[in-house]
Design an enzyme around this catalytic site. Sequence first.
Site, PDB file in Angstrom:
ATOM      1  N   ILE A   9       0.830  -1.229   0.000  1.00  0.00           N
ATOM      2  CA  ILE A   9       0.000   0.000   0.000  1.00  0.00           C
ATOM      3  C   ILE A   9       0.852   1.262   0.000  1.00  0.00           C
ATOM      4  O   ILE A   9       0.400   2.323  -0.448  1.00  0.00           O
ATOM      5  CB  ILE A   9      -0.980  -0.015   1.199  1.00  0.00           C
ATOM      6  CG1 ILE A   9      -2.080   1.041   0.994  1.00  0.00           C
ATOM      7  CG2 ILE A   9      -0.242   0.203   2.531  1.00  0.00           C
ATOM      8  CD1 ILE A   9      -3.303   0.855   1.854  1.00  0.00           C
ATOM      9  N   LEU A  57       5.956  -9.924   3.549  1.00  0.00           N
ATOM     10  CA  LEU A  57       5.774 -11.071   2.649  1.00  0.00           C
ATOM     11  C   LEU A  57       6.740 -12.210   2.967  1.00  0.00           C
ATOM     12  O   LEU A  57       6.563 -13.322   2.490  1.00  0.00           O
ATOM     13  CB  LEU A  57       5.990 -10.649   1.197  1.00  0.00           C
ATOM     14  CG  LEU A  57       4.884  -9.842   0.512  1.00  0.00           C
ATOM     15  CD1 LEU A  57       5.233  -9.651  -0.950  1.00  0.00           C
ATOM     16  CD2 LEU A  57       3.535 -10.545   0.630  1.00  0.00           C
ATOM     17  N   LEU A  78       0.091  -6.405  -4.159  1.00  0.00           N
ATOM     18  CA  LEU A  78       0.896  -5.483  -4.959  1.00  0.00           C
ATOM     19  C   LEU A  78       2.336  -5.408  -4.457  1.00  0.00           C
ATOM     20  O   LEU A  78       3.190  -4.815  -5.125  1.00  0.00           O
ATOM     21  CB  LEU A  78       0.269  -4.077  -4.928  1.00  0.00           C
ATOM     22  CG  LEU A  78      -1.216  -3.994  -5.283  1.00  0.00           C
ATOM     23  CD1 LEU A  78      -1.668  -2.534  -5.321  1.00  0.00           C
ATOM     24  CD2 LEU A  78      -1.497  -4.651  -6.633  1.00  0.00           C
ATOM     25  N   SER A 123       3.124  -9.032 -14.566  1.00  0.00           N
ATOM     26  CA  SER A 123       3.819  -7.955 -15.273  1.00  0.00           C
ATOM     27  C   SER A 123       4.136  -8.304 -16.721  1.00  0.00           C
ATOM     28  O   SER A 123       4.419  -9.467 -17.056  1.00  0.00           O
ATOM     29  CB  SER A 123       5.127  -7.675 -14.531  1.00  0.00           C
ATOM     30  OG  SER A 123       6.009  -6.936 -15.328  1.00  0.00           O
ATOM     31  N   GLU A 125       6.800  -7.755 -17.967  1.00  0.00           N
ATOM     32  CA  GLU A 125       8.187  -8.246 -17.984  1.00  0.00           C
ATOM     33  C   GLU A 125       8.228  -9.764 -18.169  1.00  0.00           C
ATOM     34  O   GLU A 125       9.271 -10.317 -18.515  1.00  0.00           O
ATOM     35  CB  GLU A 125       8.905  -7.861 -16.684  1.00  0.00           C
ATOM     36  CG  GLU A 125       9.276  -6.397 -16.596  1.00  0.00           C
ATOM     37  CD  GLU A 125      10.373  -5.971 -17.579  1.00  0.00           C
ATOM     38  OE1 GLU A 125      11.329  -6.727 -17.782  1.00  0.00           O
ATOM     39  OE2 GLU A 125      10.249  -4.870 -18.152  1.00  0.00           O
ATOM     40  N   TYR A 147      13.618 -10.644 -11.897  1.00  0.00           N
ATOM     41  CA  TYR A 147      12.290 -10.087 -11.595  1.00  0.00           C
ATOM     42  C   TYR A 147      11.228 -10.737 -12.487  1.00  0.00           C
ATOM     43  O   TYR A 147      10.190 -11.195 -12.007  1.00  0.00           O
ATOM     44  CB  TYR A 147      12.308  -8.564 -11.808  1.00  0.00           C
ATOM     45  CG  TYR A 147      10.930  -7.918 -11.778  1.00  0.00           C
ATOM     46  CD1 TYR A 147      10.314  -7.609 -10.582  1.00  0.00           C
ATOM     47  CD2 TYR A 147      10.255  -7.617 -12.967  1.00  0.00           C
ATOM     48  CE1 TYR A 147       9.046  -7.020 -10.550  1.00  0.00           C
ATOM     49  CE2 TYR A 147       8.994  -7.021 -12.952  1.00  0.00           C
ATOM     50  CZ  TYR A 147       8.392  -6.729 -11.746  1.00  0.00           C
ATOM     51  OH  TYR A 147       7.141  -6.156 -11.733  1.00  0.00           O
ATOM     52  N   LYS A 151       8.064 -13.093 -11.406  1.00  0.00           N
ATOM     53  CA  LYS A 151       6.665 -12.763 -11.730  1.00  0.00           C
ATOM     54  C   LYS A 151       5.972 -13.923 -12.450  1.00  0.00           C
ATOM     55  O   LYS A 151       4.777 -14.153 -12.267  1.00  0.00           O
ATOM     56  CB  LYS A 151       6.604 -11.487 -12.586  1.00  0.00           C
ATOM     57  CG  LYS A 151       6.787 -10.215 -11.775  1.00  0.00           C
ATOM     58  CD  LYS A 151       5.580  -9.922 -10.881  1.00  0.00           C
ATOM     59  CE  LYS A 151       5.749  -8.677 -10.051  1.00  0.00           C
ATOM     60  NZ  LYS A 151       4.702  -8.470  -9.066  1.00  0.00           N
ATOM     61  N   ARG A 182       5.631   7.483  -9.084  1.00  0.00           N
ATOM     62  CA  ARG A 182       6.538   6.420  -9.500  1.00  0.00           C
ATOM     63  C   ARG A 182       7.875   6.574  -8.776  1.00  0.00           C
ATOM     64  O   ARG A 182       8.339   7.708  -8.549  1.00  0.00           O
ATOM     65  CB  ARG A 182       6.740   6.541 -11.021  1.00  0.00           C
ATOM     66  CG  ARG A 182       7.576   5.456 -11.649  1.00  0.00           C
ATOM     67  CD  ARG A 182       6.962   4.094 -11.497  1.00  0.00           C
ATOM     68  NE  ARG A 182       7.168   3.279 -12.683  1.00  0.00           N
ATOM     69  CZ  ARG A 182       7.217   1.949 -12.658  1.00  0.00           C
ATOM     70  NH1 ARG A 182       7.075   1.296 -11.507  1.00  0.00           N
ATOM     71  NH2 ARG A 182       7.369   1.266 -13.776  1.00  0.00           N
TER      72      ARG A 182
END
Length: 324
Positions: A9, A57, A78, A123, A125, A147, A151, A182
Site C-alpha cells: 500500500i 511477505l 501489490l 507484469s 516483464e 524479476y 513474476k 513512480r
Amino acid sequence: MPKVLITGITGQDGSYLAEFLLKKNYSVFGLTRRTSTVNNERIKHIEDKIELIQGDLLDQSSLVEAINYTKPDEVYNLAAQSFVKTSWNQPVLTGEYTALGVTRILEAIRSVNPKIKFYQASSSEMFGKVTETPQKETTRFHPRSPYGVAKVYGHYLTQNYRESYDIFACSGILFNHESPRRGLEFVTRKISHAVARIKLGKQDKVELGDLRPKRDWGFAGDYVEAMWLMLQQEKAEDFVIATGENHSVEEFVTIAFETVGITDWKKHVVSNVEAHMRPAEVDYLIGDAGKARKELGWAPKTSFKQLVEMMVNADLELEKRNNK
Ligand code: NDP
Ligand code: GDP
C-alpha cells in the site's frame, strides 16, 4: 461495507488503489513492513481513512495474522521487489518477495478463508524477449530478468491455486504504468524529475542509458480500476492491461523537455549506455488489452503525452517547494 487488504500500500499502485477503493466505500487495510524511518509519503493524505497492519511477505505468520484480523473480502497483492535492475543484484531476495511471497499470501488465504478474492500483480516483464506482437494473455513468456522470472512464478501459482483450490484468484498482466508517484529509479520518473530540476536551474544534466527500448506506458491511476474490475467478474480470469501503443525512452525524453519549453534536449542528456546496461534487456513491449476492453469494459483514459506532462508538471511543483 466490503473490506480489502492491500499489500504494497505504500507503493505507487497501492496508494492509487487505496484511494480508488475508499471512493467505492471499501474499508481499506494496508500491509506495511517495519522500517526504521516511516515511508508513508504516498498515502499521507489518506492515512486517517485507512488502517495499516504490520506484516511482511517474508513472514508467513504475519500474513495469516493480517488476514485473520482484517477479514477481507478481497486481497490485492501489490507488494514486490519491483525494480528490474535491482533484481540482478538481489536475485534471491527478489525471488523471496516477488515469487515466494505470492505462495505465502495465497497459503494464508487458503488456511484462513478460501472464499477471499485475490488479485496478483503480474507484469509485462514476463513477456521479456517477445515471441509475438502485440502481447496478449496467450503470448508465451520469455522473462529476461530475475524479476521477470519471479513474476512468472507468481502468475502460474495464482492460476494453480485457482485450479487446485477453487480460489477466486486473478492475475493482471499490467504493462508499465507510471505517475508522479513512480519511484525515482524508474526511467520515466528519473527523466521527469531531472527535467523539472533542469528547468529550475537546480541541475544541468541527466545521465541515461539506452534511449531505444520501447515500452507501453500508461497511467497508474487508470490501471488500478482494472484490478478492481477483475475481482468483480463472475469468473476469475487473467487480463492484459495496456494502452496498445508504445514509445521509446527517447520519445519520453523529448516530450518531457518540450513540456518545459526546452527543444534542444541533447545538451542536457549524458549518454552512458555502459553504466546502465542490464545483463539482458527487454527491447520492445506493446500490449493488446482487447480482452479487458471487451469483458471488463476497461480502457485507458490518459494519453502518453498527458502522462509525460502530468509527471513533469508534478515534479516542477515538488521541486519549487523543495529548497535543495
Ligand atoms: P512499488 O515498488 O512502488 O511498491 C512496492 C510495494 O511493495 C511497496 O509498498 C513496498 O513497501 C512493498 N514491499 C516490498 N517488499 C515487501 C515485503 N517483503 N513485505 C511487504 N511489503 C513489501 O511498486 P508499484 O506500486 O509500481 O507496483 C505494484 C506491483 O505491480 C508490484 O508487484 C510490481 O512488481 C507490479 N507491477 C508494476 C508495474 C508498473 O509499471 N508499476 C508493471 C507490472 C507489474 P516499502 O514501501 O516498505 O518499500
Ligand atoms: P522496466 O521496464 O521495469 O525495466 O522500467 P525502467 O523504467 O527501469 O526501464 C525502462 C527502460 O528504460 C529499460 O529498457 C531501461 O534499460 C531503459 N533505460 C535507459 N536509461 C535508463 C536509466 O537511466 N534508468 C532506468 N531505470 N532505465 C533506463
